[in-house]
Design a protein around this motif. Structure first.
Motif, mmCIF file in Angstrom:
data_model
loop_
_atom_site.group_PDB
_atom_site.id
_atom_site.type_symbol
_atom_site.label_atom_id
_atom_site.label_comp_id
_atom_site.label_asym_id
_atom_site.label_seq_id
_atom_site.Cartn_x
_atom_site.Cartn_y
_atom_site.Cartn_z
ATOM 1 N N TRP A 164 7.576 4.459 -6.964
ATOM 2 C CA TRP A 164 8.280 5.437 -7.809
ATOM 3 C C TRP A 164 7.318 6.537 -8.245
ATOM 4 O O TRP A 164 7.635 7.722 -8.152
ATOM 5 N N ARG A 165 6.156 6.182 -8.664
ATOM 6 C CA ARG A 165 5.213 7.156 -9.187
ATOM 7 C C ARG A 165 4.677 8.078 -8.107
ATOM 8 O O ARG A 165 4.597 9.289 -8.276
ATOM 9 N N ILE A 166 4.335 7.506 -6.955
ATOM 10 C CA ILE A 166 3.580 8.260 -5.961
ATOM 11 C C ILE A 166 4.459 8.822 -4.848
ATOM 12 O O ILE A 166 4.196 9.882 -4.313
ATOM 13 N N GLN A 167 5.512 8.079 -4.511
ATOM 14 C CA GLN A 167 6.219 8.392 -3.267
ATOM 15 C C GLN A 167 7.612 8.969 -3.462
ATOM 16 O O GLN A 167 8.004 9.883 -2.749
ATOM 17 N N LYS A 202 6.782 0.191 -8.842
ATOM 18 C CA LYS A 202 6.342 1.223 -9.793
ATOM 19 C C LYS A 202 5.448 2.254 -9.108
ATOM 20 O O LYS A 202 5.577 3.450 -9.352
ATOM 21 N N LEU A 203 4.548 1.784 -8.265
ATOM 22 C CA LEU A 203 3.678 2.729 -7.561
ATOM 23 C C LEU A 203 4.495 3.591 -6.602
ATOM 24 O O LEU A 203 4.253 4.787 -6.455
ATOM 25 N N HIS A 233 4.038 -8.694 -7.865
ATOM 26 C CA HIS A 233 3.688 -7.663 -6.893
ATOM 27 C C HIS A 233 4.892 -6.783 -6.554
ATOM 28 O O HIS A 233 4.741 -5.578 -6.322
ATOM 29 N N MET A 250 -0.858 -0.016 -12.346
ATOM 30 C CA MET A 250 0.413 -0.370 -11.716
ATOM 31 C C MET A 250 1.462 -0.682 -12.785
ATOM 32 O O MET A 250 2.568 -0.161 -12.765
ATOM 33 N N ASN A 251 1.090 -1.560 -13.715
ATOM 34 C CA ASN A 251 2.079 -2.089 -14.650
ATOM 35 C C ASN A 251 2.672 -1.017 -15.552
ATOM 36 O O ASN A 251 3.838 -1.096 -15.935
ATOM 37 N N PRO A 275 11.811 1.869 -10.457
ATOM 38 C CA PRO A 275 11.105 0.594 -10.287
ATOM 39 C C PRO A 275 12.018 -0.609 -10.523
ATOM 40 O O PRO A 275 13.061 -0.495 -11.164
ATOM 41 N N GLY A 302 2.403 -0.363 3.315
ATOM 42 C CA GLY A 302 3.132 0.570 2.477
ATOM 43 C C GLY A 302 4.006 -0.207 1.505
ATOM 44 O O GLY A 302 3.719 -1.366 1.195
ATOM 45 N N ILE A 303 5.060 0.429 1.011
ATOM 46 C CA ILE A 303 5.930 -0.209 0.021
ATOM 47 C C ILE A 303 7.380 -0.045 0.464
ATOM 48 O O ILE A 303 7.855 1.075 0.666
ATOM 49 N N GLU A 314 3.050 -8.243 -1.463
ATOM 50 C CA GLU A 314 1.595 -8.388 -1.422
ATOM 51 C C GLU A 314 1.088 -8.177 -0.006
ATOM 52 O O GLU A 314 0.064 -7.520 0.210
ATOM 53 N N LYS A 349 -5.610 0.523 -0.950
ATOM 54 C CA LYS A 349 -4.910 0.571 0.343
ATOM 55 C C LYS A 349 -3.606 1.346 0.228
ATOM 56 O O LYS A 349 -3.265 2.142 1.122
ATOM 57 N N LEU A 350 -2.862 1.107 -0.836
ATOM 58 C CA LEU A 350 -1.608 1.840 -0.998
ATOM 59 C C LEU A 350 -1.871 3.325 -1.195
ATOM 60 O O LEU A 350 -1.147 4.178 -0.688
ATOM 61 N N SER A 389 2.881 2.013 -14.691
ATOM 62 C CA SER A 389 3.344 3.071 -13.763
ATOM 63 C C SER A 389 2.493 4.323 -13.830
ATOM 64 O O SER A 389 2.999 5.440 -13.716
ATOM 65 N N GLN A 420 5.211 -4.350 -9.368
ATOM 66 C CA GLN A 420 4.089 -3.412 -9.353
ATOM 67 C C GLN A 420 4.207 -2.418 -8.203
ATOM 68 O O GLN A 420 4.017 -1.210 -8.376
ATOM 69 N N GLN A 424 -6.072 -3.712 -3.248
ATOM 70 C CA GLN A 424 -4.671 -3.465 -2.890
ATOM 71 C C GLN A 424 -4.239 -2.049 -3.263
ATOM 72 O O GLN A 424 -3.598 -1.349 -2.473
ATOM 73 N N ASN A 436 2.416 -6.343 2.229
ATOM 74 C CA ASN A 436 2.519 -4.909 2.535
ATOM 75 C C ASN A 436 1.372 -4.117 1.916
ATOM 76 O O ASN A 436 1.007 -3.052 2.415
ATOM 77 N N MET A 437 0.798 -4.631 0.816
ATOM 78 C CA MET A 437 -0.422 -4.031 0.264
ATOM 79 C C MET A 437 -1.634 -4.437 1.105
ATOM 80 O O MET A 437 -2.435 -3.601 1.518
ATOM 81 N N ILE A 462 -2.683 5.487 -9.146
ATOM 82 C CA ILE A 462 -3.851 4.819 -8.570
ATOM 83 C C ILE A 462 -5.044 5.759 -8.651
ATOM 84 O O ILE A 462 -5.000 6.882 -8.137
ATOM 85 N N ARG A 496 -2.623 4.715 2.132
ATOM 86 C CA ARG A 496 -1.439 4.753 2.997
ATOM 87 C C ARG A 496 -0.445 5.826 2.544
ATOM 88 O O ARG A 496 0.097 6.575 3.366
ATOM 89 N N ILE A 497 -0.216 5.904 1.241
ATOM 90 C CA ILE A 497 0.903 6.714 0.752
ATOM 91 C C ILE A 497 0.474 8.095 0.271
ATOM 92 O O ILE A 497 1.205 9.060 0.391
ATOM 93 N N GLN A 498 -0.753 8.145 -0.299
ATOM 94 C CA GLN A 498 -1.093 9.351 -1.048
ATOM 95 C C GLN A 498 -2.153 10.227 -0.377
ATOM 96 O O GLN A 498 -2.048 11.447 -0.405
#
Lengths: 427, 427
Positions: free
Chosen positions: A341-344, A338-339, A332, B293-294, A350, A298-299, A290, B338-339, B296, A335, B335, A292-293, B299, B342-344
């Motif tokens: 995995w999906r985005i990065q 998962k983000l 968190h 998130m849940n 996950p 970041g994650i 949380e 922010k991710l 997957s 969650q 949140q 880090n969000m 965002i 940061r990431i995308q």
């Protein structure tokens, strides 16, 4: 100690391993002299006659372990969430932490923290105080009274902090020594000191060397921050040009796990060499999803840490995180994974509910010894959860009820709590 | 109606605009005939003599608006969170929704949902039921009794659903017509029907055409899902090869806002043309960050929606989201943004507390008319929050207390609630 045996009855859940739960529905959990004696579906004849606390349909889980939390920041939990790490420290954190020079203020603030941690599902925590010795001792007094088992650190900062909060190098070392002596005199049962250089930007090389001397002299563990934010990492590379990676800025001074138990919070941007060094040195990573969000860090690649066999636990990181509730931290963590995995990075799967539960119990618990499980010989830390508030029309199995707690549980569900076999007052 | 005036006293907070709060500390909020008459720092002389409810140091905010929630999924909130959308529907959702063929089961399940929504800070909601007409009517009966103001939809599905849940095209249209007639007979005060084709993969072109006829005949609004998941989008492109983008699969049938108020949930992957069409058609986007998130999904680019002037509100999306608590949805929205930043995509700035509060009040409220603000003439939907549970040692200003509610608040803080000037029972 006389032999002391008691038994909890309920739906017992703990981690069989990193990915699987051990579940004993309507089973018996036996505490003997503060240790777990066993989990039984049928109570062995030899144990008859010992007191049984029947918690009906409640869940019974190992106590949760918070590997990273800042007690003085509890007063501004959920506030000022519009800044990145370095600005956030400057604007929110340092001015608040400065107030803890006043013991009166510290007492009001720390009482709230200690009370709420006591009522939560947390049984163990590694806690940052402030630079102030008297306030940190007060915090330790209060934590001791909760009955929770904790490490608490007086923070060290001798550079890059506002004048009102910055220590002189020598002063920082001396105050730390005096603090350790004070702690030893108080003979706490459940509260231990931990060396707490805030992070590399706050601590000169000279201070790190002084802290290492204290580490050796008193065999102390260490907690700090690592690779949380890209601006921070860049800064460290300028402050310590000799370090190949951020972690070396601790390792060079012997404050990175090689010969002392060490927790490093975050590790969002730890690269291969840093991860390898953490594994080699047995460093514990406190994953604080949380925070880090909230601070836009970041994650962290927790799946990678697990794959590579690095030790990992969960941290609330109040007040980067908004709550001491580790159920929420577990949610968190799932969650965020998962983000990520999906985005990065689709190469890192996950995290599952089972895995984050492991991290919040046995994963982080290992920092405290045999903690975070109901396997025989583990410290008897147990939390009894009455989840009847979360009404539902259908039958639910025990595993589902645990998953639901991760997303929806809070201190209202905590009906009883035991640390090393001692019952904790919750009211 | 006789002229009915009453006054709430407390710390009044609402959105001045998308990025700023209007705050009136220890002010007076005047309700007249169910509408907001005004906010006053000093009560005007002409209003003396009307009843004043003094809520002391409480916060008073506009009621929260949930633009997207699935009532039958409330029973498995926080469960089965290890699947992506399409599998999650197959494994978790459809088997549970099938149970609502039984009115007995539906009553047990929907009572829990309605009770908890009543006790929450939510005053308005757009709710999915199931395909079942009787159960959906029962849900509407229960929602009507709560006093909340809601749209409720009988779901339509005539393809790609398990046989036990799939309707025939004609049956789906006829049941929907009967359901609308039933609703009209019941003369609800606060509960309105909304056409609810589940999503394109569940509805044939023929069914869409039938729903459009009903939409015109009864002037109904529409709710559905859009561009949530990449597998779903690919599927839609195969099912509707004539559609240039997913939204066209609704727009072709006149079910995409052009001539009927429409909510589309998610829009995680909406591209430029889809966004432009939503803007042109006045479609409301229900942003559901926890669900995204849940399951997957990813965002959604909410900052972009706001920049381009598309209408946006917040949805809990239970049970993709785990909770009806919209404070938590607001925190997740910050949140997630922010991710994403940061990431995308660093071109889209994170959302602020002010912005997500706007989305959860006035942003989504606009779907209901003049709702979600304390400006003169707005429906009098107000929530009184006693945040004293969240103890703190320092003084906090009103804006900070609101931000803290976003991260930490839940139904325990709701001390009173009003919808269109009517007090809602909370016990």
């Amino acid at each position: 100690m006389n032999e002391s045996i008691f038994i909890l009855k309920g739906n017992i859940v703990y981690s069989k391993n990193q990915t699987e739960l051990a579940i004993c529905k309507q089973g018996y959990l036996v505490s003997k002299n503060g240790k777990t004696e066993g989990v039984y579906q049928t109570l062995p004849f030899r144990l008859g006659g010992n007191p049984i606390h029947d918690y009906g349909d409640c869940l019974i889980i190992p106590g949760l372990v918070d590997l990273h939390v800042h007690a003085p920041q509890y007063s501004f939990r959920g506030l000022g969430m519009d800044l990145e790490l370095l600005e956030w420290l400057e604007v929110n954190t340092f001015p608040e932490e400065a107030k803890f020079e006043s013991l009166d203020y510290a007492e009001r603030a720390y009482r709230i923290f200690a009370d709420n941690l006591r009522k939560s599902a947390t049984t163990r925590a590694c806690i940052f105080g402030t630079v102030h010795r008297p306030a940190t001792l007060l915090l330790m007094d209060l934590m001791e009274k909760t009955g929770l088992d904790t490490f608490v650190g007086k923070v060290n900062m001798d550079r890059n902090a506002p004048e009102y909060l910055r220590e002189e190098t020598e002063e920082s070392a001396e105050e730390t020594l005096e603090w350790i002596k004070d702690v030893l005199h108080r003979k706490y049962q459940n509260t231990r000191p931990i060396l707490t250089p805030r992070f590399t930007p706050s601590c000169t090389d000279e201070l790190m060397e002084e802290l290492k001397k204290l580490q050796i002299r008193f065999s102390l563990p260490v907690q700090s921050h690592l690779s949380e934010n890209q601006g921070e990492i860049q800064w460290v590379s300028e402050l310590c040009p000799w370090a190949e990676f951020y972690g070396e800025a601790y390792d060079r001074f012997g404050l990175f796990g090689a010969d002392c138990p060490t927790i490093m919070a975050h590790c969002v941007y730890s690269g291969s060499r840093e991860i390898a060094r953490m594994k080699e040195n047995g460093v514990f990573i406190a994953h604080c999803p949380e925070s880090n969000m909230n601070v836009s860090s970041g994650i962290a690649p927790v799946r990678r840490f697990l794959q590579e066999g690095v030790r990992v636990g969960i941290g609330s990181d109040v007040a980067g995180g908004s709550t001491e509730n580790l159920f929420r931290a577990m949610a968190h963590a799932v969650q965020a994974s998962k983000l990520r995995w999906r985005i990065q990075d689709q190469s890192l799967q996950p995290l599952s509910a089972e895995e984050v539960f492991y991290l919040a119990t046995k994963g982080g618990g290992a920092f405290f010894g045999k903690v975070g499980s109901f396997e025989k010989g583990y410290d008897f830390d147990a939390v009894v959860l009455d989840d009847s508030r979360l009404a539902h029309p259908q039958p639910l199995d025990i595993r589902s009820r645990l998953e639901r707690m991760i997303y929806l549980g809070d201190e209202r569900e905590v009906r009883a709590k035991y640390v090393k076999g001692q019952s904790i007052r919750l009211s």
